[in-house]
Enzyme design. Structure first.
Site, short mmCIF file in Angstrom:
data_model
loop_
_atom_site.label_atom_id
_atom_site.label_comp_id
_atom_site.label_asym_id
_atom_site.label_seq_id
_atom_site.Cartn_x
_atom_site.Cartn_y
_atom_site.Cartn_z
N HIS A 156 0.74 -0.89 -0.02
CA HIS A 156 -0.22 -0.28 0.18
C HIS A 156 1.13 1.35 -0.45
CE1 HIS A 156 -1.60 -2.91 2.42
NE2 HIS A 156 -3.18 -3.44 1.53
N GLU A 179 -9.69 -8.24 1.19
CA GLU A 179 -8.45 -7.53 0.90
C GLU A 179 -10.04 -6.15 -0.01
OE1 GLU A 179 -5.55 -5.73 0.99
OE2 GLU A 179 -4.75 -7.46 1.42
N TRP A 181 -5.84 -13.12 -3.63
CA TRP A 181 -5.43 -12.08 -4.12
C TRP A 181 -4.62 -12.33 -5.86
CZ3 TRP A 181 -3.55 -11.11 0.16
CH2 TRP A 181 -2.25 -11.36 -0.55
#
Length: 197
Positions: free
Chosen positions: A85, A130, A175
């Site tokens: 991030h 997520e 993911w």
């Protein structure tokens, strides 16, 4: 690590780390605020900015990493080269290059934008979610990884066929396939048709 405007606010003068903040975004990727990292991942999750990096060697093999067992989110699973991030106000490109070096001890010899993808993936093991607006990057790596053991338990370079075998056998991040599939057009452009991506 050099202190930059993006990192200066994330450590205090007494050596303790401040809470890590993420950028919250709307469905178009426009910043709408910030949230503490763990709270942004609590169910149902808050949409935030993220990045995913896919680095390849000169043979067209993808560098994957096994996340360290001590990580609170998705420990021990395999995933793409690097993900994370940006700090609030940090460009995703800069964050991708920074974290690749921090986690793996390598700087990409080439790094290019590969689009964005938005997803919502609960992690079955931790219950964290997520909920991400993810900036994708593809590139080349020419140095041998020197992973930080606090972040990375292992690394491997894999061909497309080897990745398929590993994905069927090992546990990967929730993911992983979403970001890989979204990045595939840029991966194919980078590695060429013979690499099989």
């Amino acid at each position: 690590m050099p202190i930059t405007p993006a990192t200066a606010t994330h450590s205090s003068s007494n050596g303790t780390a401040d809470a890590i903040l993420l950028e919250l975004v709307d469905e178009n990727g426009v910043t709408i605020g910030t949230a503490e990292k763990l709270s942004a991942h609590q169910p149902p999750g808050r949409l935030h900015r993220a990045f995913s990096v896919f680095l390849f060697d000169e043979r067209g093999r993808l560098l994957i990493q096994q996340r360290a067992l001590g990580k609170y989110h998705s420990p021990g699973v395999w995933s793409n080269t690097c993900c994370g991030h940006p700090y609030p106000g940090e460009a995703p490109f800069a964050a991708a290059a920074r974290r690749t070096y921090e986690e793996l001890g390598v700087s990409p010899s080439l790094l290019a934008e590969a689009g964005t993808v938005r997803y919502n993936h609960p992690d079955p093991a931790s219950g964290l979610v997520e909920q991400e607006y993810n900036h994708l990057f593809v590139g080349l790596v020419q140095a041998e990884p020197r992973p930080d053991p606090e972040e990375v338990a292992g690394t491997a370079f894999v061909s497309s066929a080897e990745l398929s075998e590993r994905h069927a056998r090992d546990t990967f991040s929730a993911w992983f396939m979403t970001v890989l599939d979204a990045a595939r057009p840029a991966v194919r452009e980078l590695t060429g048709p013979s690499a099989g991506w």
